[in-house]
Scaffold this motif. Structure first.
Motif, PDB file in Angstrom:
ATOM      1  N   UNK A  36     -47.649   9.135  47.815  1.00  0.00           N
ATOM      2  CA  UNK A  36     -48.508  10.186  47.289  1.00  0.00           C
ATOM      3  C   UNK A  36     -48.533  10.320  45.784  1.00  0.00           C
ATOM      4  N   UNK A  37     -47.387  10.317  45.156  1.00  0.00           N
ATOM      5  CA  UNK A  37     -47.374  10.543  43.712  1.00  0.00           C
ATOM      6  C   UNK A  37     -47.815   9.289  42.966  1.00  0.00           C
ATOM      7  N   UNK A  38     -48.661   9.462  42.029  1.00  0.00           N
ATOM      8  CA  UNK A  38     -49.120   8.397  41.141  1.00  0.00           C
ATOM      9  C   UNK A  38     -49.855   7.263  41.882  1.00  0.00           C
ATOM     10  N   UNK A  39     -50.554   7.581  42.942  1.00  0.00           N
ATOM     11  CA  UNK A  39     -51.269   6.558  43.715  1.00  0.00           C
ATOM     12  C   UNK A  39     -52.353   5.893  42.865  1.00  0.00           C
ATOM     13  N   UNK A  40     -53.043   6.669  42.049  1.00  0.00           N
ATOM     14  CA  UNK A  40     -54.092   6.104  41.196  1.00  0.00           C
ATOM     15  C   UNK A  40     -53.508   5.127  40.184  1.00  0.00           C
ATOM     16  N   UNK A  41     -52.357   5.475  39.628  1.00  0.00           N
ATOM     17  CA  UNK A  41     -51.680   4.584  38.680  1.00  0.00           C
ATOM     18  C   UNK A  41     -51.290   3.289  39.376  1.00  0.00           C
ATOM     19  N   UNK A  42     -50.792   3.406  40.607  1.00  0.00           N
ATOM     20  CA  UNK A  42     -50.398   2.218  41.372  1.00  0.00           C
ATOM     21  C   UNK A  42     -51.602   1.332  41.640  1.00  0.00           C
ATOM     22  N   UNK A  43     -52.722   1.921  41.992  1.00  0.00           N
ATOM     23  CA  UNK A  43     -53.944   1.143  42.268  1.00  0.00           C
ATOM     24  C   UNK A  43     -54.372   0.379  41.022  1.00  0.00           C
ATOM     25  N   UNK A  44     -54.458   1.059  39.916  1.00  0.00           N
ATOM     26  CA  UNK A  44     -54.919   0.420  38.681  1.00  0.00           C
ATOM     27  C   UNK A  44     -53.938  -0.653  38.198  1.00  0.00           C
ATOM     28  N   UNK A  45     -52.655  -0.362  38.256  1.00  0.00           N
ATOM     29  CA  UNK A  45     -51.657  -1.334  37.798  1.00  0.00           C
ATOM     30  C   UNK A  45     -51.602  -2.547  38.717  1.00  0.00           C
ATOM     31  N   UNK A  46     -51.681  -2.332  40.034  1.00  0.00           N
ATOM     32  CA  UNK A  46     -51.723  -3.464  40.969  1.00  0.00           C
ATOM     33  C   UNK A  46     -52.932  -4.342  40.706  1.00  0.00           C
ATOM     34  N   UNK A  47     -54.071  -3.698  40.511  1.00  0.00           N
ATOM     35  CA  UNK A  47     -55.302  -4.453  40.256  1.00  0.00           C
ATOM     36  C   UNK A  47     -55.206  -5.241  38.950  1.00  0.00           C
TER      37      UNK A  47
END
Length: 156
Positions: A36-47
């Motif tokens: 849940x926390x920082x999911x958007x950051x994880x998406x962008x960094x993974x991409x």
């Protein structure tokens, strides 16, 4: 976990998964969505990590095109297998050498995974696709893919 730590971990994991087939970025995205926390950051960094890794493959294919072709030519194959391989490589080369078909192919591959993005990265490098165009299509597709994987976990 702080935002910076999440970003660095996801970026590194994305880069590793782009180069090592057994490291799965999709699993990381699903777990990040459930945390849940920082999911958007994880998406962008993974991409970003995945795109950087695929760009390494793209550039390696672009710079080593002659060596790769010679290596495949030297392999001993049956006449039928060699002809099939040559036909497939020729079709892929033509398909990715045209901008109107190359960019949608890279975008679809990065989003859906068919054809495999690693294969498309190598073929696009040898076909002469522009570096920036490949990177933009790859990044957009990876963001869409990871966002769709994170979404169910983030909504619960």
């Amino acid at each position: 976990m702080s935002v910076l730590v999440e970003a660095v971990l996801a970026l590194g994991y994305g880069l590793a998964s782009a180069l090592v087939p057994v490291v799965n970025a999709e699993v990381y995205a699903v777990v990040a969505g459930h945390r849940g926390s920082h999911a958007l950051v994880a998406v962008l960094a993974l991409a970003l990590g995945q795109t950087a890794g695929k760009l390494l493959l793209f550039e390696a294919a672009r710079r080593g095109t002659g060596r790769l072709a010679r290596k495949f030519a030297r392999r001993s194959r049956s006449g039928r297998a060699a002809a099939g391989s040559a036909r497939w490589a020729g079709r892929m080369q033509r398909w990715l050498s045209r901008r109107r078909t190359a960019l949608p192919t890279v975008l679809a591959s990065a989003t859906v995974g068919v054809p495999p993005l690693a294969v498309v990265s190598l073929a696009a490098g040898t076909a002469g696709l522009r570096h920036r165009e490949f990177a933009a299509a790859c990044l957009a597709g990876r963001v869409i893919r990871f966002a769709l994987l994170v979404l169910p976990g983030a909504l619960t």
